[in-house]
Design an enzyme around this catalytic site. Structure first.
Site, PDB file in Angstrom:
ATOM      1  N   PRO A 250       0.843  -1.201   0.000  1.00  0.00           N
ATOM      2  CA  PRO A 250       0.000   0.000   0.000  1.00  0.00           C
ATOM      3  C   PRO A 250       0.875   1.247   0.000  1.00  0.00           C
ATOM      4  O   PRO A 250       1.827   1.340   0.774  1.00  0.00           O
ATOM      5  CB  PRO A 250      -0.787  -0.122   1.313  1.00  0.00           C
ATOM      6  CG  PRO A 250       0.106  -0.942   2.199  1.00  0.00           C
ATOM      7  CD  PRO A 250       0.813  -1.906   1.291  1.00  0.00           C
TER       8      PRO A 250
ATOM      9  N   GLN B  61      -6.562  -1.703   3.134  1.00  0.00           N
ATOM     10  CA  GLN B  61      -5.820  -1.359   4.345  1.00  0.00           C
ATOM     11  C   GLN B  61      -6.509  -0.231   5.108  1.00  0.00           C
ATOM     12  O   GLN B  61      -6.851   0.807   4.532  1.00  0.00           O
ATOM     13  CB  GLN B  61      -4.388  -0.945   4.033  1.00  0.00           C
ATOM     14  CG  GLN B  61      -3.559  -0.796   5.312  1.00  0.00           C
ATOM     15  CD  GLN B  61      -2.179  -0.239   5.093  1.00  0.00           C
ATOM     16  OE1 GLN B  61      -2.036   0.928   4.757  1.00  0.00           O
ATOM     17  NE2 GLN B  61      -1.156  -1.059   5.313  1.00  0.00           N
TER      18      GLN B  61
ATOM     19  N   CYS C 142       2.716   3.073   8.988  1.00  0.00           N
ATOM     20  CA  CYS C 142       2.887   4.399   8.384  1.00  0.00           C
ATOM     21  C   CYS C 142       3.641   5.321   9.332  1.00  0.00           C
ATOM     22  O   CYS C 142       3.245   5.483  10.492  1.00  0.00           O
ATOM     23  CB  CYS C 142       1.525   5.004   8.038  1.00  0.00           C
ATOM     24  SG  CYS C 142       1.662   6.644   7.281  1.00  0.00           S
TER      25      CYS C 142
ATOM     26  N   GLY D  56      10.526  -3.273   1.994  1.00  0.00           N
ATOM     27  CA  GLY D  56      11.522  -2.225   2.145  1.00  0.00           C
ATOM     28  C   GLY D  56      12.717  -2.415   1.229  1.00  0.00           C
ATOM     29  O   GLY D  56      13.417  -3.434   1.321  1.00  0.00           O
TER      30      GLY D  56
ATOM     31  N   GLY E 224       6.894  -1.989  -2.953  1.00  0.00           N
ATOM     32  CA  GLY E 224       6.240  -0.693  -3.048  1.00  0.00           C
ATOM     33  C   GLY E 224       6.872   0.190  -4.095  1.00  0.00           C
ATOM     34  O   GLY E 224       6.549   0.117  -5.278  1.00  0.00           O
TER      35      GLY E 224
END
Length: 329
Positions: A18, A73, A103, A204, A227
């Site tokens: 997300p 999410q 986040c 990541g 991502g």
């Protein structure tokens, strides 16, 4: 390597992460068009879902069943509100509900949401239990290694999540205080993998197949969540899935196919956002063109025009001027 969540076998062990302002319906559709598997919506504020706030509900504008498997999410700090929002999302057809505990943005953590929940295990546990009890679909959770280097409590929270009925965990290999600086520490994700029996996926700095392989090797994770590496390269998820499944990796799209994919993505943005589309598409245009000859000139046109016909013409001219051998990484 395959990945199953509570018995639901995913198309690939590579999941689209997300990303706020990025993983909207047009972007998710671009990833699926290229052969991607599970996709996750932008983070959605649970309270806004209950109030039917237009900007948040637009993120849910989707034929969820057609998008399946789709994870929605949710972010929030009130267990009853998170639970009710989860019910609404499940009724919309979500395959999974994902709880945001990762986040790092101040506007999110300032409301005791996102990664701030990692500092309050009691509240985090209450949210997990409330959401799991509220829906029949599997609930997953995304978090970081901890708030800072002195509180790397992801393994403890992971065990709590497993006990609450969470079915999968995604771990970003940074702390909240790192934001997106430094390098993701995939090896520390291994501590989470060792702490639970549910699937853990690594997140990541996974930007290519090489970094993906290193992330898997160092973390022992059951899959990956990609991502920023997919920005401008929606085909990367399918390639990653092929690699993890031990299959021949589909080739990077040709210039002609990249043109087609970009135009289809922009068409979807125009349909989804109307007059605001070309302003929102600027970052995507820059990402698709990155590393190709003439990218700077295309960015300049896109950044200074909101007329769709003019921008689309510039995109067509950009690709028509390219040599078929000009394939960016």
């Amino acid at each position: 390597m395959s990945l199953a969540i509570d018995g639901n076998i995913l198309p690939h062990a590579a999941i689209l992460a997300p990303m706020s302002g990025v993983t909207d319906w047009p972007f998710r559709r671009a990833v699926r068009r290229c052969g991607g598997g599970l996709v996750v919506t932008e983070m959605i504020a649970s309270a806004a879902v209950l109030r039917d706030v237009k900007s948040e509900m637009r993120k849910l504008r989707t034929e969820a069943i057609a998008e399946a498997p789709l994870s929605i999410q949710l972010a929030g700090w009130e267990p009853p509100v998170m639970a009710e929002a989860a019910k609404i999302c499940a009724d919309l057809g979500a395959s999974f509900i994902d709880i945001n505990m990762g986040c790092p943005a101040k506007k999110v953590t300032g409301k005791l949401s996102g990664s701030a929940l990692m500092r309050d295990p009691h509240l985090a546990g209450a949210i997990m239990a409330a959401v799991v009890d509220a829906v029949d679909v599997p609930v997953t959770l995304k978090m970081r290694l901890g708030w800072d280097d002195d509180s790397l409590n992801a393994p403890q929270l992971a065990k709590m999540a497993e006990n609450a009925g969470i079915k999968m965990l995604a771990i970003h290999g940074r702390t909240r205080c790192q934001m997106y600086n430094g390098a993701a520490d995939w090896a520390k994700i291994a501590d989470v993998v060792a702490a639970v029996d549910i699937p853990v996926v690594a997140n990541g700095d996974i930007t290519c197949l090489d970094t993906m392989q290193k992330a898997i090797e160092q973390s022992g994770a059951a899959g990956v969540m990609i991502g920023r590496g997919a920005q401008g390269r929606p085909w990367l998820l399918a390639q990653a899935g092929d690699f993890l499944a031990g299959q021949a990796v589909r080739p990077t799209p040709s210039i002609g196919m990249r043109h087609h994919l970009m135009r289809a993505h922009l068409d979807d943005m125009l349909s989804h956002y109307g007059t605001a589309a070309m302003r929102l598409a600027r970052k995507h245009i820059a990402w698709y063109a990155h590393g190709l000859p003439g990218a700077a000139e295309l960015r300049d046109i896109a950044n200074n025009n909101t007329d769709a016909a003019m921008v689309f013409a510039a995109v067509d001219e950009f690709f028509e001027a390219l040599d078929p051998s000009d394939v960016a990484a």
